[in-house]
Write a protein that holds these residues in place. Structure first.
Motif, mmCIF file in Angstrom:
data_model
loop_
_atom_site.group_PDB
_atom_site.id
_atom_site.type_symbol
_atom_site.label_atom_id
_atom_site.label_comp_id
_atom_site.label_asym_id
_atom_site.label_seq_id
_atom_site.Cartn_x
_atom_site.Cartn_y
_atom_site.Cartn_z
ATOM 1 N N PHE A 92 0.245 -1.231 -0.088
ATOM 2 C CA PHE A 92 0.261 0.347 0.149
ATOM 3 C C PHE A 92 0.633 1.589 0.135
ATOM 4 O O PHE A 92 0.887 2.017 1.182
ATOM 5 C CB PHE A 92 -0.653 -0.007 1.009
ATOM 6 N N PRO A 93 1.708 1.811 -1.124
ATOM 7 C CA PRO A 93 2.516 2.517 -1.239
ATOM 8 C C PRO A 93 1.937 4.131 -1.207
ATOM 9 O O PRO A 93 0.305 3.617 -1.569
ATOM 10 C CB PRO A 93 3.156 2.588 -2.405
ATOM 11 N N GLN A 94 2.144 5.514 -0.453
ATOM 12 C CA GLN A 94 1.749 6.144 -0.330
ATOM 13 C C GLN A 94 0.485 6.335 1.185
ATOM 14 O O GLN A 94 0.278 6.995 1.729
ATOM 15 C CB GLN A 94 0.422 7.012 -1.327
ATOM 16 N N THR A 95 0.511 4.648 1.656
ATOM 17 C CA THR A 95 -0.632 5.043 2.746
ATOM 18 C C THR A 95 0.128 4.171 4.052
ATOM 19 O O THR A 95 1.900 4.163 3.894
ATOM 20 C CB THR A 95 -1.717 3.892 2.821
ATOM 21 N N HIS A 96 -0.028 4.069 5.332
ATOM 22 C CA HIS A 96 0.710 3.920 6.797
ATOM 23 C C HIS A 96 0.491 2.117 7.002
ATOM 24 O O HIS A 96 0.711 1.901 7.583
ATOM 25 C CB HIS A 96 0.076 4.552 7.443
ATOM 26 N N HIS A 97 0.001 1.179 5.630
ATOM 27 C CA HIS A 97 -0.601 0.270 5.763
ATOM 28 C C HIS A 97 1.329 -0.191 5.419
ATOM 29 O O HIS A 97 1.837 0.149 4.439
ATOM 30 C CB HIS A 97 -1.331 -0.340 5.320
ATOM 31 N N VAL A 98 0.979 -1.231 6.041
ATOM 32 C CA VAL A 98 2.359 -2.621 5.738
ATOM 33 C C VAL A 98 1.699 -4.114 5.835
ATOM 34 O O VAL A 98 1.166 -4.254 7.099
ATOM 35 C CB VAL A 98 3.411 -1.841 7.103
ATOM 36 N N GLU A 99 2.300 -4.575 4.921
ATOM 37 C CA GLU A 99 1.947 -6.307 5.122
ATOM 38 C C GLU A 99 3.166 -7.033 5.741
ATOM 39 O O GLU A 99 4.458 -6.328 4.971
ATOM 40 C CB GLU A 99 1.040 -6.863 4.330
ATOM 41 N N THR A 100 3.144 -7.854 6.561
ATOM 42 C CA THR A 100 4.337 -8.503 6.468
ATOM 43 C C THR A 100 4.051 -10.472 6.741
ATOM 44 O O THR A 100 3.100 -10.574 6.477
ATOM 45 C CB THR A 100 5.032 -8.775 8.251
ATOM 46 N N VAL A 101 4.967 -10.639 6.318
ATOM 47 C CA VAL A 101 5.463 -12.095 6.076
ATOM 48 C C VAL A 101 6.318 -12.834 7.243
ATOM 49 O O VAL A 101 7.410 -12.393 7.389
ATOM 50 C CB VAL A 101 5.519 -12.763 4.464
ATOM 51 N N ALA A 102 5.951 -14.000 8.447
ATOM 52 C CA ALA A 102 6.730 -13.635 9.273
ATOM 53 C C ALA A 102 6.711 -15.843 9.225
ATOM 54 O O ALA A 102 5.748 -16.412 9.581
ATOM 55 C CB ALA A 102 6.676 -13.606 10.599
ATOM 56 N N LEU A 103 7.687 -16.018 9.327
ATOM 57 C CA LEU A 103 7.977 -18.012 10.053
ATOM 58 C C LEU A 103 8.394 -17.525 10.936
ATOM 59 O O LEU A 103 9.091 -17.146 12.046
ATOM 60 C CB LEU A 103 9.676 -18.276 8.939
ATOM 61 N N PHE A 104 6.856 -19.387 11.396
ATOM 62 C CA PHE A 104 7.761 -19.522 13.100
ATOM 63 C C PHE A 104 8.283 -20.935 13.051
ATOM 64 O O PHE A 104 7.481 -22.016 11.952
ATOM 65 C CB PHE A 104 6.428 -18.901 13.970
ATOM 66 N N THR A 105 8.838 -21.295 13.810
ATOM 67 C CA THR A 105 9.021 -22.751 14.000
ATOM 68 C C THR A 105 9.335 -23.117 15.641
ATOM 69 O O THR A 105 8.982 -22.553 16.319
ATOM 70 C CB THR A 105 11.169 -23.371 13.192
ATOM 71 N N ARG A 106 8.811 -24.623 15.634
ATOM 72 C CA ARG A 106 9.493 -25.118 16.906
ATOM 73 C C ARG A 106 10.418 -25.207 17.775
ATOM 74 O O ARG A 106 11.644 -24.889 16.452
ATOM 75 C CB ARG A 106 9.094 -26.917 16.693
ATOM 76 N N LYS A 107 10.320 -24.645 18.644
ATOM 77 C CA LYS A 107 11.368 -24.412 19.280
ATOM 78 C C LYS A 107 12.471 -25.492 19.554
ATOM 79 O O LYS A 107 11.628 -27.079 20.179
ATOM 80 C CB LYS A 107 11.461 -23.476 20.878
ATOM 81 N N LYS A 108 13.975 -25.898 19.383
ATOM 82 C CA LYS A 108 14.516 -26.955 19.420
ATOM 83 C C LYS A 108 14.484 -26.795 21.089
ATOM 84 O O LYS A 108 14.647 -26.231 22.445
ATOM 85 C CB LYS A 108 16.041 -26.528 19.353
#
Length: 455
Positions: free
Chosen positions: A439-455
């Motif tokens: 969403f350029p020109q706006t305050h919105h932002v998307e994120t992609v995140a990776l979660f993995t099992r704790k060792k």
């Protein structure tokens, strides 16, 4: 709190930006939020409103301006929130969005040294939106299209929406002008009279197919609506669908439940990452197709897909995420609350000759435990929830399923940061975060995140 009064004026320096793009000014340590003010600028500020812990002000005069200011922007774009970052250079918008995600993770999840990757920039920063939802009001006796001033239902007339595909603007103005000639009355929230509430237009990015949805108070048009539809079809050769949507409600939601097809079919088709998708009027489809392709590709890269993987695609919509990877995994299970979107997803699977995808109607919170009880054991879970983020019961089910990774696509960094804490409490750690600028020109932002099992 100081004894500030409305219309007091002060000279001050802008020290920061809020997440919505307002400048932050402190007068004797009391914060004011000011539209159209950028960090580093010195301004003469007029007090508009004072609350207990903060106030709002406006710029009366610039004493000095930021080198990152974009001059000449129509201030209506800031006043309505259409482009609330439009006065800030694009490279600085990206830095601010990265900082916003980092700060929310630090404050909410205690992630002090967490590396948030630089934001994936958009090549097209204007006229990129493939969907418009434009309110309609009578202004001085004339049916008018535009956008609401921030935090109000006061319509600001707008003809060029700046961040929308120009074809959408042309269709909206055409409908507005025809409705004026036919003396169509816009719905009035106070008197609850009038017929036309919103004009919703979608244009597929790769195919150019157009869908028009007129949101109205009832099925019975007060004018010969077929005349308008025929003129639309004659003017716009890519028009594939015109529908009425009946919304009799008094709330602020845009679409009602009932649709009536006036012309063509009840969907348009587009392609994304080389797959074909049918999109119905109420279905969710990312408004910036080029950037959505980057977003989904990032999610697949994070997941490190294997041919043996069983994948759950929660909040699956019309199947864009799940079907995009179906030919690289063993099985995809998708869930979605909107029934017509699930129909789209099932049909889209057939269109793309995909036989290993299964879709069901229901909330992620109810379907997930049901599937686990049925013995479905996912290797990967993809989530792309609405702004409110994930339900705690869903997080418990998802982590109980013990996938090797959970890929979280978020449109709200604040609820994402809250959910990071919940995932970590259930034994899943945050590995990396990639913001993507949809969403350029706006305050919105998307994120992609990776979660993995704790060792």
């Amino acid at each position: 709190m100081e004894n500030f009064k409305k219309n007091d004026t002060f000279e001050a320096e802008v020290i920061d930006l809020t997440h919505e793009g307002q400048g932050v000014v402190k007068i004797n340590r009391f914060p004011f939020f000011v539209d159209n003010a950028l960090p580093g600028e010195r301004i003469k500020m007029r007090v508009l409103k004072v609350g207990k812990s903060f106030g709002f002000g406006r710029v009366d005069e610039f004493l000095s301006q930021s080198e990152h200011r974009i001059s000449g922007i129509n201030l209506d774009y800031l006043r309505t929130g259409i482009a609330d970052f439009g006065h800030l250079a694009y490279s600085e918008q990206l830095k601010f969005k990265q900082k916003q995600v980092s700060e929310l993770l630090r404050k909410t999840a205690g992630k002090v040294e967490f590396p948030v990757l630089p934001v994936l920039a958009a090549e097209q920063t204007l006229a990129y939106r493939n969907k418009a939802q434009v309110p309609v009001q009578m202004v001085d006796g004339l049916l008018t299209t535009g956008f609401y001033r921030k935090n109000s239902h006061t319509l600001v007339p707008v003809e060029d929406f700046y961040i929308q595909d120009k074809a959408l603007d042309a269709i909206i103005l055409f409908i507005r002008d025809e409705c004026r000639q036919m003396a169509v009355q816009a719905y009035d929230e106070k008197s609850r009279k009038g017929w036309l509430r919103h004009i919703v237009v979608r244009r597929a990015y790769h195919t150019g197919e157009v869908m028009v949805t007129l949101v109205v108070t009832n099925k019975k048009a007060p004018v010969p609506i077929k005349v308008l539809v025929n003129k639309l079809a004659a003017q716009f050769s890519n028009l594939k669908s015109v529908q009425l949507n009946i919304n009799k409600g008094t709330g602020s939601f845009i679409l009602g439940k009932e649709f009536v097809v006036l012309y063509g079919q009840d969907f348009i088709s587009d392609t994304m990452l080389d797959k074909t998708f049918q999109i119905s009027a109420p279905a969710f489809y990312q408004v910036n197709t080029a950037q959505a392709e980057k977003l989904y590709q990032t999610a697949y890269d994070f997941a490190q897909l294997l041919p043996t993987d069983v994948v759950i695609d929660a909040y699956s919509g019309i199947g864009t995420i799940g079907l995009g990877m179906a030919d690289r995994v063993a099985k995809v299970y998708g869930m979605e609350v909107i029934a017509s979107a699930v129909e789209n997803a099932q049909h889209n699977a057939q269109l793309n000759h995909i036989e290993n995808a299964h879709y069901e109607v229901g909330t992620a919170e109810t379907i997930m435990p049901k599937w686990l009880a049925e013995g479905i054991s996912p290797d990967l879970i993809f989530v792309d929830p609405p702004r409110k983020g994930l339900d705690e019961s869903f997080i418990e089910s998802a982590t109980e399923a013990n996938p090797r990774a959970i890929i979280y696509i978020s449109c709200n960094p604040a609820t994402f940061a809250r959910d990071v804490v919940r995932f970590e409490a259930q034994g899943y750690q945050l590995e990396k975060v990639q913001p993507v600028d949809l969403f350029p020109q706006t305050h919105h932002v998307e994120t992609v995140a990776l979660f993995t099992r704790k060792k």
